[in-house]
Structure formats: structure tokens, C-alpha cells
Write a protein that holds these residues in place. Structure first.
Motif, PDB file in Angstrom:
ATOM      1  N   GLY A 132      -4.119  53.915  -1.739  1.00 52.39           N
ATOM      2  CA  GLY A 132      -5.092  53.566  -0.723  1.00 52.39           C
ATOM      3  C   GLY A 132      -4.529  53.857   0.646  1.00 52.39           C
ATOM      4  N   TYR A 133      -5.335  53.596   1.673  1.00 55.07           N
ATOM      5  CA  TYR A 133      -4.896  53.761   3.061  1.00 55.07           C
ATOM      6  C   TYR A 133      -4.622  52.386   3.671  1.00 55.07           C
ATOM      7  CZ  TYR A 133      -6.791  58.475   2.500  1.00 55.07           C
ATOM      8  OH  TYR A 133      -7.049  59.740   2.054  1.00 55.07           O
ATOM      9  N   ASP A 134      -3.509  52.303   4.437  1.00 51.64           N
ATOM     10  CA  ASP A 134      -3.168  51.046   5.095  1.00 51.64           C
ATOM     11  C   ASP A 134      -2.193  51.343   6.230  1.00 51.64           C
ATOM     12  OD1 ASP A 134      -3.095  48.330   5.644  1.00 51.64           O
ATOM     13  OD2 ASP A 134      -2.838  47.767   3.536  1.00 51.64           O
ATOM     14  N   THR A 135      -1.877  50.315   7.001  1.00 48.41           N
ATOM     15  CA  THR A 135      -0.926  50.474   8.099  1.00 48.41           C
ATOM     16  C   THR A 135       0.493  50.356   7.580  1.00 48.41           C
ATOM     17  OG1 THR A 135      -1.000  48.115   8.576  1.00 48.41           O
ATOM     18  CG2 THR A 135      -2.556  49.519   9.756  1.00 48.41           C
ATOM     19  N   VAL A 136       1.408  51.155   8.181  1.00 48.14           N
ATOM     20  CA  VAL A 136       2.821  51.135   7.803  1.00 48.14           C
ATOM     21  C   VAL A 136       3.629  51.132   9.091  1.00 48.14           C
ATOM     22  CG1 VAL A 136       4.707  52.357   6.668  1.00 48.14           C
ATOM     23  CG2 VAL A 136       2.448  52.311   5.614  1.00 48.14           C
ATOM     24  N   LEU A 148       1.842  52.864  12.180  1.00 49.00           N
ATOM     25  CA  LEU A 148       0.790  53.869  12.029  1.00 49.00           C
ATOM     26  C   LEU A 148      -0.293  53.328  11.115  1.00 49.00           C
ATOM     27  CD1 LEU A 148       2.926  57.102  11.553  1.00 49.00           C
ATOM     28  CD2 LEU A 148       2.065  56.119  13.684  1.00 49.00           C
ATOM     29  N   ALA A 149      -1.543  53.559  11.504  1.00 45.10           N
ATOM     30  CA  ALA A 149      -2.685  53.146  10.682  1.00 45.10           C
ATOM     31  C   ALA A 149      -3.117  54.289   9.775  1.00 45.10           C
ATOM     32  CB  ALA A 149      -3.836  52.700  11.594  1.00 45.10           C
ATOM     33  N   ASN A 150      -3.837  53.907   8.732  1.00 43.82           N
ATOM     34  CA  ASN A 150      -4.437  54.878   7.797  1.00 43.82           C
ATOM     35  C   ASN A 150      -3.404  55.824   7.188  1.00 43.82           C
ATOM     36  OD1 ASN A 150      -7.080  53.877   8.282  1.00 43.82           O
ATOM     37  ND2 ASN A 150      -7.206  55.122  10.155  1.00 43.82           N
ATOM     38  N   THR A 151      -2.264  55.293   6.833  1.00 39.55           N
ATOM     39  CA  THR A 151      -1.276  56.093   6.120  1.00 39.55           C
ATOM     40  C   THR A 151      -1.434  55.863   4.615  1.00 39.55           C
ATOM     41  OG1 THR A 151       0.398  54.363   6.219  1.00 39.55           O
ATOM     42  CG2 THR A 151       0.331  55.925   8.041  1.00 39.55           C
ATOM     43  N   THR A 152      -0.957  56.809   3.840  1.00 38.90           N
ATOM     44  CA  THR A 152      -1.108  56.739   2.387  1.00 38.90           C
ATOM     45  C   THR A 152      -0.068  55.796   1.799  1.00 38.90           C
ATOM     46  OG1 THR A 152      -1.879  59.030   2.393  1.00 38.90           O
ATOM     47  CG2 THR A 152      -1.233  58.090   0.276  1.00 38.90           C
ATOM     48  N   VAL A 153      -0.563  54.812   1.046  1.00 35.44           N
ATOM     49  CA  VAL A 153       0.305  53.809   0.429  1.00 35.44           C
ATOM     50  C   VAL A 153      -0.045  53.710  -1.046  1.00 35.44           C
ATOM     51  CG1 VAL A 153       0.987  51.383   0.408  1.00 35.44           C
ATOM     52  CG2 VAL A 153       0.496  52.519   2.592  1.00 35.44           C
ATOM     53  N   GLY A 154       0.986  53.596  -1.889  1.00 30.18           N
ATOM     54  CA  GLY A 154       0.776  53.447  -3.326  1.00 30.18           C
ATOM     55  C   GLY A 154       1.529  52.255  -3.868  1.00 30.18           C
ATOM     56  N   GLY A 155       0.899  51.530  -4.792  1.00 32.28           N
ATOM     57  CA  GLY A 155       1.544  50.407  -5.449  1.00 32.28           C
ATOM     58  C   GLY A 155       1.827  50.736  -6.904  1.00 32.28           C
ATOM     59  N   PHE A 156       3.078  50.527  -7.367  1.00 31.85           N
ATOM     60  CA  PHE A 156       3.451  50.884  -8.747  1.00 31.85           C
ATOM     61  C   PHE A 156       4.134  49.699  -9.414  1.00 31.85           C
ATOM     62  CE2 PHE A 156       7.191  51.806  -6.259  1.00 31.85           C
ATOM     63  CZ  PHE A 156       8.259  51.448  -7.072  1.00 31.85           C
ATOM     64  N   PRO A 181      -7.103  66.813   3.217  1.00 33.02           N
ATOM     65  CA  PRO A 181      -5.833  66.181   2.838  1.00 33.02           C
ATOM     66  C   PRO A 181      -5.501  65.014   3.755  1.00 33.02           C
ATOM     67  CG  PRO A 181      -5.418  68.204   4.047  1.00 33.02           C
ATOM     68  CD  PRO A 181      -6.909  68.134   3.848  1.00 33.02           C
ATOM     69  N   SER A 182      -4.753  64.064   3.203  1.00 29.83           N
ATOM     70  CA  SER A 182      -4.312  62.907   3.973  1.00 29.83           C
ATOM     71  C   SER A 182      -2.942  63.213   4.565  1.00 29.83           C
ATOM     72  CB  SER A 182      -4.233  61.672   3.084  1.00 29.83           C
ATOM     73  OG  SER A 182      -5.483  61.407   2.482  1.00 29.83           O
ATOM     74  N   PRO A 183      -2.770  63.170   5.875  1.00 34.36           N
ATOM     75  CA  PRO A 183      -1.480  63.508   6.480  1.00 34.36           C
ATOM     76  C   PRO A 183      -0.400  62.501   6.101  1.00 34.36           C
ATOM     77  CG  PRO A 183      -2.959  62.594   8.123  1.00 34.36           C
ATOM     78  CD  PRO A 183      -3.775  62.790   6.880  1.00 34.36           C
ATOM     79  N   SER A 184       0.833  62.967   6.081  1.00 35.57           N
ATOM     80  CA  SER A 184       1.961  62.109   5.740  1.00 35.57           C
ATOM     81  C   SER A 184       2.370  61.259   6.939  1.00 35.57           C
ATOM     82  CB  SER A 184       3.146  62.978   5.293  1.00 35.57           C
ATOM     83  OG  SER A 184       3.594  63.771   6.391  1.00 35.57           O
ATOM     84  N   PHE A 185       3.260  60.322   6.678  1.00 37.46           N
ATOM     85  CA  PHE A 185       3.758  59.446   7.743  1.00 37.46           C
ATOM     86  C   PHE A 185       4.492  60.259   8.806  1.00 37.46           C
ATOM     87  CE2 PHE A 185       6.764  56.537   9.711  1.00 37.46           C
ATOM     88  CZ  PHE A 185       5.985  55.420   9.953  1.00 37.46           C
ATOM     89  N   MET A 186       5.318  61.220   8.393  1.00 36.85           N
ATOM     90  CA  MET A 186       6.067  62.028   9.347  1.00 36.85           C
ATOM     91  C   MET A 186       5.146  62.882  10.207  1.00 36.85           C
ATOM     92  SD  MET A 186       9.325  61.441   9.210  1.00 36.85           S
ATOM     93  CE  MET A 186       9.987  62.914   9.965  1.00 36.85           C
ATOM     94  N   THR A 187       4.104  63.447   9.614  1.00 37.03           N
ATOM     95  CA  THR A 187       3.168  64.263  10.388  1.00 37.03           C
ATOM     96  C   THR A 187       2.455  63.422  11.439  1.00 37.03           C
ATOM     97  OG1 THR A 187       2.865  65.750   8.495  1.00 37.03           O
ATOM     98  CG2 THR A 187       1.185  65.797  10.218  1.00 37.03           C
TER      99      THR A 187
END
Length: 716
Positions: A132-136, A148-156, A181-187
Motif C-alpha cells: 500500500g501507500y503510506d508516509t515514511v 515522504l508521503a505516498n511511498t510504497t510500503v509492504g507488510g510481510f 509506476p510508483s516512484p521509490s523513496f530515493m527518487t
């Protein structure tokens, strides 16, 4: 000068040419954003060793989770509640796994779905996560790292990755298609001007040092206090999933015999290996692992697939205290190399349950057997003693030995954005770096001179090309003219020795034959008559006369399929024939057959002379079935076609006079039909020998006349 400026020496050289007081504020000068130093957590985590972790805050309100840095992953992954549901103590499990991320407790989490995470599958570490998308944000409580908001986050929940993963690879995430595409945190860090370039530097830290040294992560630059400079720069590999590829030319350890200075080679042959901070072990070919086993006394455990180390072996290895040196280069042979030395303490790790199925804490040597070359990996163990700097924009990276000088102050250097040309950096009084763009006058002049030189060379090449082509065309035309003259030659002297005085034999090329045009019936009839006649008539230049061509339209009509002379002389009775489909033109050139006579024609000279092939005369039989001789047949053909009565000679010797043949006449009245004669009543046999010249058969009369033979007689 390299664009990354990874080496302090290069950086100092650049600063020497441009002092802070001489910094120019021009229109094309850009102030670089300062690199971000991501401070590590104070904990040592992991079930496959002690590793320095980094805390990130996810969601709203922020939930703090500890992660390991991954240069291969491009998402932020955290353990969810399902990862500790089977544990007897949920809180203890959550603590060892870096704490739990509760997606439902975050008001900013936007669910996407369950997907495979797509990393480390080549090592058999497959898994999936609920994305999902969330802030990191970076850093723990009280730290002011960027959020950063709307970054890609995964729970495993799988145990292959026991702690969370902070992915710094800039690749975007594609959930459904490549259009959005969803941009990465670094981008996103680069787009929001938090860093100057998409680049990062990292070392894993070393818990075995005294005191222990935490890991170091710098985003957008590097820390010059963390490494020993070298002049080796690597370019990315062609495989997008294995971009940090290095050529490992050797892995060696000092010889156990102190008197022998030659190191023991642990790698049977050079290989390419992928640097990956996501995993901790070093994956080598099986034959290399066997050398390690022999040199260090390691024992492979088939159940856990680990090299477990008991107390006795551990004491022996500590006493030996052998170091292991990796020699890295851009390729597996040649080029500049960099040596990274690891002490034995870097390999002295402890595995805890449930890692690889171990039931108790046990020491192990972090060496894994690779099934194929896609598994050749240098993991986090190597990065305890190595400092890695990666610039994804320029697709270059550097590997250096870690410097363990604890008294050196942190010195961050920004890596400028990649523009396709070399740039320079210089620090100003505030610690910010400036990059100057544009080309100097000398550079522009050099480019112009290069372009002019290229144009001159191209013009010269074009001149040479056209000159040679014209010369070749003229030579070909002259050759064709000479060949045309040769085709008009009439006769070759058969008695001339073509090989006299060392001359090479004449080569007769084969000619390509074309199908002839259909001929009208009346022309075919006339042509047949002319071919059957022994003499011909026609104007000069027709077949059968001296100098006449033997081809029509440039294509040969002789029996060899070529207008050239036959290299062999026919024997008596042999010959060739040639014809033309046009009369009186005399324009078609070819060489005549050497068998053509010089003055062979009849008195009237109305027909052309034609030579018949040997064996082409039809067999003509007399009424008694006897075949004529060749001379008799010739005489008969002369009488039929030319009206010349030329009685043939018999087959006797030429000096003897042939005896006249008796004419045998048949009386038509004596010829009866045997099928209409009724058999005689007395049973006698009636023989009918119509058109038979057998004499005296049956009645033993050798001088019986033909009249008797044609009459019905009774034979006893």
C-alpha cells in the motif's frame, strides 16, 4: 576526472584549484543539497549474526520499526502482526523482529494488494507482502529526518527476512502496468530536493571491533572519513537485477606455513559476484567452498546447509586468526584491482532459531554453496570491512576498504546530479558544494577542431572511394572491349601448341544457355531441311562459311554450349553443326568450329554447308529386313534430298570392284494370304513365305527360285 569524486585525493586536487573564496556565482552554478546522514539505531539485530539496523517511522501516527539497508530492494518492508502470531511470546518476537507495523492502525495507509516482493528469488528467498501507500520518515523518536508521503510500503510475515528492509534502490514499483509506476523513496528524495542526486554510501558496521562500530548510511553522497581511498571505479552490470557486479579475480589467505610468503588461493578461478547488502552470507561455487573446507577445517551440515563451527574448531580458528582478502576489478582479468581484507572475526557469526532450522544458538561460518552463477553473491559479511558508494544516475559505484580511525570527524560530500558530462565540486564556507556547468573556451575550440578534422577525413575518404570506382569502371570497360575483339576471332590453328614455352593452358569458361524462341512451323520445316542438307548457301557471315559466327544473340549454339573452340580435335567421321535463326545478317559474332572446311560448298552456292553428327542417320531397311550400310544410306539420302544418283559402294575393300546385286522381283499374283487357305484334306502342311528370301529351306533345295518359294507346296 571521475564524476563521482569518490576519492579524497581527487577531491583535494579539485579544492586546490578552486578555493572557497574564488567560488563564482554564475547563472549556471547550482547549489547542491547536502547529503543526508541516516544515523543507525543503537541495536544489534538479526538471527544470522549481529548487524547494525536503521529505524524508520511508517504511517500516521508514526510506527517505529528497525530495518536492514538493501541496495537491491526498492520498497520499504516491515513485519506485520501475522509474523509473530505463532510465537509463544508475541512481544518478545516483535522485539527481535524490529517491531510490528500495524497497517490498520495507520490513517494514511492506502491498501493496494498482496504481491510477491521480487527480490532474492535467485537465492530461494521467495516471499510476498501486503502493499500500500503510506508516509515514511527517517530516524527514530526525536529525530528530524525527512518524511515522504505516498511511498510504497509492504507488510510481510515470512521468516526469510527476519527484520524489515529499507530499500534504497531507485527503481519504481509497477503493480498493474508500466504506465503508472510508483516512484521509490530515493527518487522522491531527489524530486523534493532533499538530496542532490540519486546516490548512497553504506558500510554494515562491525560488532567484533573494540569498541563496536555501528553502520553508516549516507544518502546523496558519501562520508570521506569512512573509507581508504583507491582509484578503482566500477560500472553497472547489464542485468538490471544484478547491477552491482564485480569481477572477483582472487580470494586468498596467508599461508599456514609462516616461512612461505605465497598466499593460499581459495578461489579456483575468477568469477563475477553481485554485492547485496540484503543478505548476510557469501555465496561461492561449490569447488571454492571445498577449498575453504580444506583450509579452515570447516564441516558442512546438510540439514541446515550451513558450515557449523563447534567449540574446538572455533578455538583453532581464533588461534590461527587468518585473514581473507578479496581482489576486485571491473572484469575477471586485468585492469585495476582493489583489495578488501577481512579478519577471521568478520566470519565468526552466530545463528539463532529459527534461522535455517537451527534449534539452538550456534556459531557458523557465513559461507553458502551456490547452485549456479546467478547465486554468486557478496553479502553483508563482506560490507563489515568494505565501504560501498553507488551513483544510480551515472551507473557507477566504488568499493573501498573501511577506515577504522575513530578520531576522524564525519565529512559528507554531495554527489552532483548526472548531466552526461564531467562536473566538478568545491565546498564553500557553509559546507555546501557547488557544481559549475558549461564548457570553457578551450573545450569549445577543441570540439570545433575535432569536427573540422572529421569533415576533412570524410571528404578525403569520399574522394578516394569515387576515384577507385571510376578507375574500376574504366578498367572493366576496357576489358569488355578486349573480350569483344576476342569473340570476333574466326579460326584457331589446331596445330598450335598452347602450352609451348611454359604458357599456361587455355581455360574455357562455361557459358550460360538461354532457351530459344519458339519458331513458326514453316520456318521449322525450312530449318529442318537446311540442317539435313550437306551443303549450304548464304552470304558471308552465315554458318558453314569462313568467319561465320556460330551463336545467335550472343548465345552459343554449338554442341558444347560455348562459342569458344573445342579444345579437342574430332576424329574422322565426327563433326559439329551450327545454325542461325536469321539469314544474311552476318552480325552475330562467335568463333567457328575448327572442323568447318575452308572452301566447302556446291557449285550453285545456294545452300549452306551443314555437317551432321556421327550416328544421326536413320536405319533404313530393305524389304527383306537387311540394314543398309552407312555409305548406302548416304547415297539414298543424296537421291532423295539433292536428286543426285550416286550408287553406293559395297562394304568390300576400296580397291576391289563391287559385284552387281541381283534384283529380286516378286510377282504380286504369287502372293497369297495364309489366313484364307483351308488346310488340305490329306493333312499336308502348306507354308507361305511371303516376302521371304530364304532359299532351299525345308525341301533341301539350295537353288530353289523365289517363285517356288512363293507358291504353296507340300513338304514331307
Amino acid at each position: 576526472m571521475g564524476r563521482l569524486l569518490l576519492l579524497p585525493a581527487a577531491l583535494l586536487a579539485q579544492c586546490a584549484t578552486t578555493s572557497p573564496l574564488e567560488t563564482r556565482a554564475t547563472a549556471n552554478s547550482t547549489v547542491l543539497a547536502a547529503p543526508i546522514s541516516f544515523a543507525p539505531d543503537q541495536s544489534w539485530d538479526g538471527i544470522d549474526g549481529k548487524w547494525s539496523s536503521f529505524t524508520v517511522r511508517i504511517g500516521t501516527p508514526a510506527q517505529y520499526v528497525r530495518t536492514f539497508v538493501s541496495f537491491a530492494a526498492w520498497q520499504t518492508l516491515a513485519v506485520v502482526e501475522q509474523g509473530c502470531q505463532g510465537a509463544s511470546d508475541f512481544d518478545a518476537c516483535a522485539g527481535t523482529r524490529g517491531y510490528i507495523f500495524n497497517q490498520t492502525a495507520s490513517t494514511t495507509f492506502e491498501n493496494i494488494g498482496l504481491y510477491g516482493w521480487g527480490i532474492e528469488s535467485n537465492l530461494g528467498l521467495d516471499g510476498n507482502a501486503l502493499y500500500g501507500y503510506d508516509t515514511v520518515g527517517l530516524g527514530g523518536a526525536g529525530e528530524s529526518g525527512p518524511i515522504l508521503a505516498n511511498t510504497t510500503v509492504g507488510g510481510f510475515a515470512v521468516e526469510d527476512f527476519y527484520l524489515g528492509v529499507f530499500g534504497i534502490n531507485p527503481k519504481p514499483t509497477n503493480f498493474t502496468n508500466f504506465n503508472e509506476p510508483s516512484p521509490s523513496f530515493m527518487t522522491q528524495l531527489k524530486e523534493q530536493n532533499n538530496i542532490s542526486s540519486v546516490s548512497a554510501s553504506y558500510t554494515a558496521g562491525a560488532a567484533y571491533r573494540d569498541p563496536a562500530v555501528l553502520g553508516s548510511l549516507t544518502l546523496g553522497g558519501y562520508d570521506t572519513s569512512k573509507f581508504v581511498e583507491n582509484d578503482v571505479e566500477f560500472t553497472f552490470g547489464v542485468d538490471n537485477n544484478r547491477d552491482l557486479l564485480v569481477g572477483v579475480q582472487s580470494i586468498n589467505t596467508p599461508n599456514a606455513n609462516a616461512s612461505n610468503p605465497v598466499a593460499t588461493e581459495l578461489l579456483p578461478g575468477p568469477i563475477y559476484m553481485y554485492i547485496d547488502s540484503t543478505v548476510s552470507q557469501i555465496w561461492l561455487p561449490v569447488d571454492a567452498c571445498e577449498v575453504f573446507e580444506y583450509e579452515f577445517g570447516l564441516v558442512y551440515d546438510n540439514d541446515t546447509e550451513l558450515y557449523l563451527v563447534n567449540d574446538t574448531l572455533h578455538e583453532s580458528l581464533l588461534e590461527k586468526n587468518a585473514s581473507i582478502t578479496f581482489s576486485l576489478a571491473q572484469s575477471t582479468t586485468g585492469g585495476n584491482t582493489v583489495q578488501i581484507e577481512l579478519p577471521y572475526a568478520a566470519f565468526d557469526l552466530t545463528a539463532s532459531p529459527p534461522y535455517q532450522g537451527v534449534t539452538n544458538e550456534t556459531r557458523y561460518f557465513p559461507l553458502r554453496r551456490a547452485a549456479n552463477n546467478t547465486q554468486y553473491t557478496i553479502g553483508r559479511t563482506f560490507l563489515q570491512e568494505a565501504y560501498l558508494t553507488v551513483d544510480w544516475e551515472a551507473q557507477r559505484f566504488n568499493v573501498s576498504q573501511v577506515a577504522w580511525d575513530q578520531g576522524v570527524q564525519e565529512n559528507l560530500v554531495a554527489i552532483p546530479p548526472f548531466t552526461g558530462a564531467s562536473t566538478s565540486t568545491s565546498p564553500d564556507s557553509s559546507g555546501m558544494s557547488h557544481t559549475s556547468g558549461g564548457l570553457s573556451g578551450g573545450a569549445i575550440g577543441g570540439i570545433v577542431a575535432g569536427i573540422v578534422a572529421i569533415l576533412v577525413i570524410l571528404a578525403l575518404l569520399l574522394f578516394i572511394f569515387f576515384h577507385r570506382r571510376n578507375k574500376a569502371a574504366k578498367a572493366k570497360a576496357a576489358e569488355n572491349e578486349k573480350l569483344g575483339d576476342v569473340e570476333n576471332v574466326a579460326v584457331v590453328d589446331a596445330g598450335t601448341d598452347s602450352n609451348a614455352r611454359g604458357q599456361e593452358p587455355t581455360v574455357f569458361p562455361k557459358a550460360e544457355l538461354e532457351g530459344s524462341s519458339p519458331m513458326p512451323p514453316h520456318d521449322m520445316e525450312s530449318e529442318s531441311k537446311r540442317l539435313l542438307s550437306s551443303h549450304g548457301s548464304g552470304p558471308p557471315g552465315t554458318p558453314g562459311t569462313n568467319g561465320a559466327p556460330s551463336s545467335f544473340g550472343g548465345y552459343p549454339w554449338n554442341n558444347r554450349g560455348s562459342s569458344a573452340y573445342s579444345p579437342s580435335t574430332p576424329t574422322a567421321g565426327e563433326g559439329t553443326h551450327s545454325s542461325s535463326q536469321s539469314e544474311g545478317t552476318g552480325t552475330h559474332s562467335s568463333v567457328l568450329s575448327p572442323l568447318s572446311p575452308s572452301h566447302a560448298s556446291e557449285a550453285d552456292s545456294k545452300e549452306r554447308q551443314v555437317y551432321e553428327m556421327a550416328g544421326d542417320m536413320p536405319t533404313i531397311k530393305e524389304k527383306d529386313g537387311k540394314a543398309l550400310t552407312e555409305k548406302e544410306a548416304m547415297a539414298r539420302r543424296e537421291a532423295i534430298y539433292n536428286g543426285v544418283e550416286s550408287p553406293p559402294q559395297s562394304a568390300v575393300a576400296l580397291d576391289e570392284s563391287p559385284e552387281p546385286r541381283e534384283r529380286r522381283l516378286v510377282n504380286p499374283d504369287d502372293v497369297v494370304r495364309a489366313d484364307r487357305l483351308a488346310p488340305p484334306e490329306d493333312g499336308s502342311f502348306i507354308r507361305h513365305r511371303a516376302f521371304s528370301f530364304e532359299e532351299g529351306r525345308g525341301d533341301n533345295k539350295s537353288n530353289a527360285s523365289s517363285e517356288d518359294l512363293y507358291s504353296a507346296k507340300q513338304f514331307g
